[in-house]
Design a protein around this motif. Structure first.
Motif, PDB file in Angstrom:
ATOM      1  N   ILE A  76       4.218  10.278   5.697  1.00 43.93           N
ATOM      2  CA  ILE A  76       3.176  10.087   5.655  1.00 43.93           C
ATOM      3  C   ILE A  76       1.886  10.197   6.963  1.00 43.93           C
ATOM      4  CG2 ILE A  76       3.524   8.090   7.123  1.00 43.93           C
ATOM      5  CD1 ILE A  76       1.791   6.191   5.613  1.00 43.93           C
ATOM      6  N   ARG A  77       0.371  10.299   6.364  1.00 42.33           N
ATOM      7  CA  ARG A  77       0.160  11.221   7.512  1.00 42.33           C
ATOM      8  C   ARG A  77      -1.447  10.320   7.245  1.00 42.33           C
ATOM      9  NH1 ARG A  77      -3.523  15.137   4.917  1.00 42.33           N
ATOM     10  NH2 ARG A  77      -2.521  14.968   3.581  1.00 42.33           N
ATOM     11  N   PHE A  82       1.976   1.667  10.204  1.00 40.50           N
ATOM     12  CA  PHE A  82       2.190   2.359   9.275  1.00 40.50           C
ATOM     13  C   PHE A  82       3.446   3.755   9.338  1.00 40.50           C
ATOM     14  CE2 PHE A  82      -1.394  -0.161   7.717  1.00 40.50           C
ATOM     15  CZ  PHE A  82      -1.006  -0.053   6.058  1.00 40.50           C
ATOM     16  N   SER A  83       2.908   4.435   9.926  1.00 35.08           N
ATOM     17  CA  SER A  83       3.643   5.488  10.490  1.00 35.08           C
ATOM     18  C   SER A  83       5.424   5.143  10.975  1.00 35.08           C
ATOM     19  CB  SER A  83       3.119   6.610  12.378  1.00 35.08           C
ATOM     20  OG  SER A  83       1.867   6.588  11.773  1.00 35.08           O
ATOM     21  N   MET A 114       0.796  -1.024   0.293  1.00 36.39           N
ATOM     22  CA  MET A 114       0.101  -0.391  -0.093  1.00 36.39           C
ATOM     23  C   MET A 114       0.563   0.802   0.155  1.00 36.39           C
ATOM     24  SD  MET A 114      -3.119  -1.869   2.758  1.00 36.39           S
ATOM     25  CE  MET A 114      -3.802   0.268   2.465  1.00 36.39           C
ATOM     26  N   LEU A 115       2.136   1.438   0.537  1.00 39.16           N
ATOM     27  CA  LEU A 115       2.361   2.208   0.808  1.00 39.16           C
ATOM     28  C   LEU A 115       3.655   2.347  -0.511  1.00 39.16           C
ATOM     29  CD1 LEU A 115       3.813   1.901   4.648  1.00 39.16           C
ATOM     30  CD2 LEU A 115       2.756   4.199   3.176  1.00 39.16           C
ATOM     31  N   HIS A 116       3.989   1.618  -0.905  1.00 43.79           N
ATOM     32  CA  HIS A 116       4.399   1.413  -2.316  1.00 43.79           C
ATOM     33  C   HIS A 116       3.716   2.130  -3.215  1.00 43.79           C
ATOM     34  CE1 HIS A 116       7.455   0.197  -5.556  1.00 43.79           C
ATOM     35  NE2 HIS A 116       6.230  -0.274  -6.280  1.00 43.79           N
ATOM     36  N   LYS A 117       2.701   1.864  -3.429  1.00 40.96           N
ATOM     37  CA  LYS A 117       1.600   2.164  -4.539  1.00 40.96           C
ATOM     38  C   LYS A 117       1.556   3.575  -4.460  1.00 40.96           C
ATOM     39  CE  LYS A 117       0.599  -1.125  -6.939  1.00 40.96           C
ATOM     40  NZ  LYS A 117       0.891  -1.372  -8.810  1.00 40.96           N
ATOM     41  N   ALA A 164      -6.309  -0.931  15.846  1.00 40.79           N
ATOM     42  CA  ALA A 164      -6.616   0.338  15.036  1.00 40.79           C
ATOM     43  C   ALA A 164      -5.258   1.483  15.430  1.00 40.79           C
ATOM     44  CB  ALA A 164      -7.892   0.692  15.086  1.00 40.79           C
ATOM     45  N   LEU A 165      -5.322   1.499  16.623  1.00 30.10           N
ATOM     46  CA  LEU A 165      -3.808   1.825  17.029  1.00 30.10           C
ATOM     47  C   LEU A 165      -2.416   1.209  16.830  1.00 30.10           C
ATOM     48  CD1 LEU A 165      -4.926   2.826  20.225  1.00 30.10           C
ATOM     49  CD2 LEU A 165      -4.539   4.490  18.432  1.00 30.10           C
TER      50      LEU A 165
END
Length: 448
Positions: A99-100, A90-91, A60-63, A83-84
């Protein structure tokens, strides 16, 4: 393939992983990442702790880095804590690219969340109930970013696809792009028939399931024990188990089926001078976060939790698990005891069995293809002498405190508000869909 670079992952992501000391992909990562990068939908099945978040997060981050815009991806997960945890990963991986990421879960201010969604973070990590609330109540300015997402992830997909999340998922899917215009990734520790059946509906779905997952459900390093107790003195037996030399200084989780039980045990064990914390849905979000942090930092030796802690949470060094209440679903037992004996370490599971629990125990033994062994270190005479009175007094005081503080009232209020919102939205939808009368049609044609 032995490196993330060989899987096709962008150089900047490989550098981020190296800085986090993540050098080699796990089985689920090696199987799924190249297929997702090719544009395929994916169903990934692997046990907890196998690196599923990286398996869907990296592609996902790559794309996203190739074409960054608006809300690029949405990750749905059943609990706030998951979720946290996903947002943290991700962060961390995307930190070099600013990234936000925004977490949308219950227990926090709706207006602040709506404003944050309007700013179109790159990735939204959400629980279905709270995101559905925003779709119903926060207006088009808030939710329009969701209409262009490129990725949808269902984490712990077997739970999300159960009946309890059905209405919320329907509302969310109604505002997302058509499945042909997005990639859908489902990851789970238990590939159920409901999850597997999605393959039949979509030819471009890639399925990776660790071979013979069920055969390796219970690791050889996990010892499975039970104690048989009269239900009216369960708490005294729990006190005795926690005071055994083999568990006295160890880190453990006590699982219960109800929030009221979790809160009562937390108060009771504190009065008995155990270092405990708890995790359940009645707690404010800040307290839930603090509890997890205290437990991870070893400030509390024992975590008392409902099934919000049984899946996905990365809590290292848990040395024992106690099932104070036995879950109705044997798979939930598997997820609970999977919190210990991880990565080759030893661990114990102790199940407290009452007179009405025999059928549940038999179902669990059939599911895991193993028998629970009697924990023989508990003496009835010692229990009566050492634990019964002190435990009973602490339990009684705890229940009185909870009654005086109206424990559980917040849940009832929230339940009533939810029902009122549902009724109001139902009325609005009926008005919108109300058929036009002949009179109104004539009036419209005359005025035009």
């Amino acid at each position: 393939m032995s490196t993330f670079h060989e899987l096709g992952v962008a150089d900047w992501l490989c550098e981020s992983l190296n800085s986090m000391k993540i050098h080699k992909p796990t089985s689920i990562q090696a199987a799924c990442i190249p297929e997702v990068l090719k544009g395929k939908d994916c169903i990934g099945g692997a046990k907890t702790g196998s690196g599923k978040t990286i398996a869907f997060g990296l592609p996902m981050l790559h794309k996203w880095s190739e074409d960054p815009f608006g809300v690029y991806g949405l990750v749905l997960t059943p609990t706030r804590e998951l979720a946290l945890q996903i947002a943290e990963q991700f962060s961390a991986v995307g930190s070099s690219m600013n990234i936000r990421v925004k977490v949308i879960v219950g227990g926090e201010d709706m207006i602040e969340q709506a404003l944050a969604i309007q700013k179109k973070p790159h990735f939204i990590i959400a629980t279905p109930g709270r995101l559905a609330d925003h779709i119903l109540n926060s207006g088009e300015d808030t939710i329009n970013g969701l209409r262009r997402i490129k990725f949808l992830v269902l984490d712990e997909a077997d739970r999300l696809l159960s009946n309890s999340f059905g209405k919320d998922l329907d509302r969310i899917f109604n505002v997302l792009p058509d499945s042909k215009k997005r990639q859908t990734l489902l990851f789970t520790a238990t590939v159920t028939d409901a999850v597997r059946s999605l393959k039949d509906k979509n030819d471009k779905v890639f399925v990776h399931e660790i071979e013979s997952v069920d055969k390796f459900i219970i690791p050889s390093t996990l010892s499975l024990y039970y104690i048989f107790v009269p239900s009216y003195v369960k708490e005294a037996y729990l006190n005795e188990v926690l005071n055994l030399d083999i568990y006295k200084d160890k880190v453990g989780i006590i699982f219960v089926n109800r929030t009221k039980t979790a809160e009562m045990l937390r108060r009771m064990l504190r009065k008995l001078e155990f270092r405990v914390t708890s995790l359940h849905s009645e707690m404010p979000q800040t307290e839930r976060v603090n509890s997890i942090q205290r437990f991870k930092a070893n400030a509390a030796k024992i975590l008392i939790a409902t099934d919000v802690a049984s899946r996905g949470l990365d809590i290292p060094n848990v040395e024992f698990v106690i099932n104070f209440d036995i879950p109705a679903d044997p798979d939930d037992f598997v997820h609970r005891v999977g919190r210990t004996a991880r990565a080759g370490k030893k661990g114990d599971s102790i199940t407290v069995v009452g007179e009405k629990d025999i059928e549940r125990v038999l179902a669990i033994e059939e599911r895991i293809n193993d028998k629970l062994k009697l924990l023989e270190d508990i003496s009835d005479n010692k229990l009566i002498k050492d634990s019964l009175k002190s435990t009973s007094d602490a339990k009684r005081e705890s229940l009185i405190e909870m009654e005086n503080e109206n424990f559980g009232e917040r849940r009832q209020i929230n339940k009533r508000k939810h029902i009122e919102r549902e009724n109001e939205n139902s009325k609005v939808m009926k008005k919108r869909n109300k058929p036009k009368t002949l009179k109104s049609v004539k009036h419209k044609s005359t005025s035009s």
